[in-house]
Enzyme design. Structure first.
Site, PDB file in Angstrom:
ATOM      1  N   SER A 193     -34.746  56.603  13.562  1.00 39.83           N
ATOM      2  CA  SER A 193     -34.464  57.984  13.198  1.00 39.83           C
ATOM      3  C   SER A 193     -35.475  58.451  12.142  1.00 39.83           C
ATOM      4  O   SER A 193     -36.675  58.364  12.384  1.00 39.83           O
ATOM      5  CB  SER A 193     -33.010  58.108  12.733  1.00 39.83           C
ATOM      6  OG  SER A 193     -32.578  59.441  12.720  1.00 39.83           O
ATOM      7  N   ASP A 196     -30.684  61.355  23.916  1.00 38.90           N
ATOM      8  CA  ASP A 196     -30.969  61.451  22.482  1.00 38.90           C
ATOM      9  C   ASP A 196     -31.905  62.632  22.252  1.00 38.90           C
ATOM     10  O   ASP A 196     -33.114  62.547  22.480  1.00 38.90           O
ATOM     11  CB  ASP A 196     -31.594  60.159  21.961  1.00 38.90           C
ATOM     12  CG  ASP A 196     -31.739  60.156  20.443  1.00 38.90           C
ATOM     13  OD1 ASP A 196     -31.434  61.185  19.810  1.00 38.90           O
ATOM     14  OD2 ASP A 196     -32.155  59.118  19.885  1.00 38.90           O
ATOM     15  N   HIS A 210     -27.771  58.775  20.030  1.00 41.45           N
ATOM     16  CA  HIS A 210     -28.595  58.403  18.876  1.00 41.45           C
ATOM     17  C   HIS A 210     -28.051  57.166  18.155  1.00 41.45           C
ATOM     18  O   HIS A 210     -28.752  56.575  17.338  1.00 41.45           O
ATOM     19  CB  HIS A 210     -28.684  59.585  17.910  1.00 41.45           C
ATOM     20  CG  HIS A 210     -29.776  59.465  16.889  1.00 41.45           C
ATOM     21  ND1 HIS A 210     -31.107  59.329  17.226  1.00 41.45           N
ATOM     22  CD2 HIS A 210     -29.732  59.450  15.523  1.00 41.45           C
ATOM     23  CE1 HIS A 210     -31.839  59.252  16.123  1.00 41.45           C
ATOM     24  NE2 HIS A 210     -31.032  59.317  15.079  1.00 41.45           N
TER      25      HIS A 210
END
Length: 217
Positions: free
Chosen positions: A129, A184, A197
């Site tokens: 991320s 995602d 995610h």
């Protein structure tokens, strides 16, 4: 609703969906084997995702570390999370680099430490991320000699996947593996958080095998 509001709301919704034991486990996921331990053959540097605790997070970092130790030997691998000025706050995601310079500097310090403290170690790295942006930007800015010591990189939920065209600019594409789960939205140039995610823990073993293959070349 603004994009930032969607991002925060998405994280909040997903946090409610995470089982309580998993939330509790997030409190202490840190590894400082480079900073505090002896030099090892391989050093794994990892940057966690936004809001994750410790310096390794929970979703995928610890899993890659443990799998890499299983593949190469626990006494052969040092795992080091990026902490310090990288506090994994939400706001830096909205900057042009999808993180801030202080976070990039914190990661750079870990690469520099691996190079100076353990000049013979083979460096591998990963990020999830916001942490994927931290590692991406850090490696781009490394000097050529140090960059050559980075044998492999794995990026999960890559926030700069579109901006950087599925690679780390200036770093060998065959030494990079990017994991972007179906659904995602972070991987398609938005900061909208969906359940996909949170799925990258399932890729930890495969990522470790990829990194192990690169240090064995």
């Amino acid at each position: 609703m603004s994009l930032r509001s969607l991002f925060v709301a998405g994280l909040a919704t997903l946090a409610l969906a995470v089982p309580a034991p998993q939330i509790q486990a997030r409190q202490g996921m840190s590894s400082n084997e480079l900073e505090s331990g002896p030099c090892r053959d391989v050093t794994f540097i990892f940057a966690r995702g936004s809001t994750e605790q410790g310096n390794m997070g929970l979703i995928v970092g610890p899993g890659v570390c443990s799998s890499l130790k299983k593949d190469l030997g626990s006494d052969k691998v040092a795992c080091q999370g990026v902490g310090g000025a990288y506090t994994a706050q939400l706001a830096p995601n909205f900057l042009s680099q999808n993180t801030n310079q202080a976070s990039i500097n914190a990661a750079t310090d870990m690469f520099d430490l691996a190079n100076t403290k353990c000049p013979n170690t083979k460096i591998v790295a990963g990020g999830y991320s916001q942490g994927s942006a931290v590692i991406d930007n850090t490696i781009q800015a490394l000097g050529s000699d140090l960059k050559a010591k980075v044998k492999g990189v794995v990026l999960f939920g890559f926030t700069r996947n579109v901006a950087d065209k599925g690679q780390i600019p200036g770093y060998p594409k065959d030494q990079t593996k990017i994991y972007c789960a179906v659904g995602d939205m972070v991987c398609v140039n938005t900061l909208i958080i969906t359940p996909a995610h949170l799925t990258y823990g399932a890729d930890a073993g495969d990522a470790a095998k990829f990194l192990a293959s690169k240090v064995q070349e």
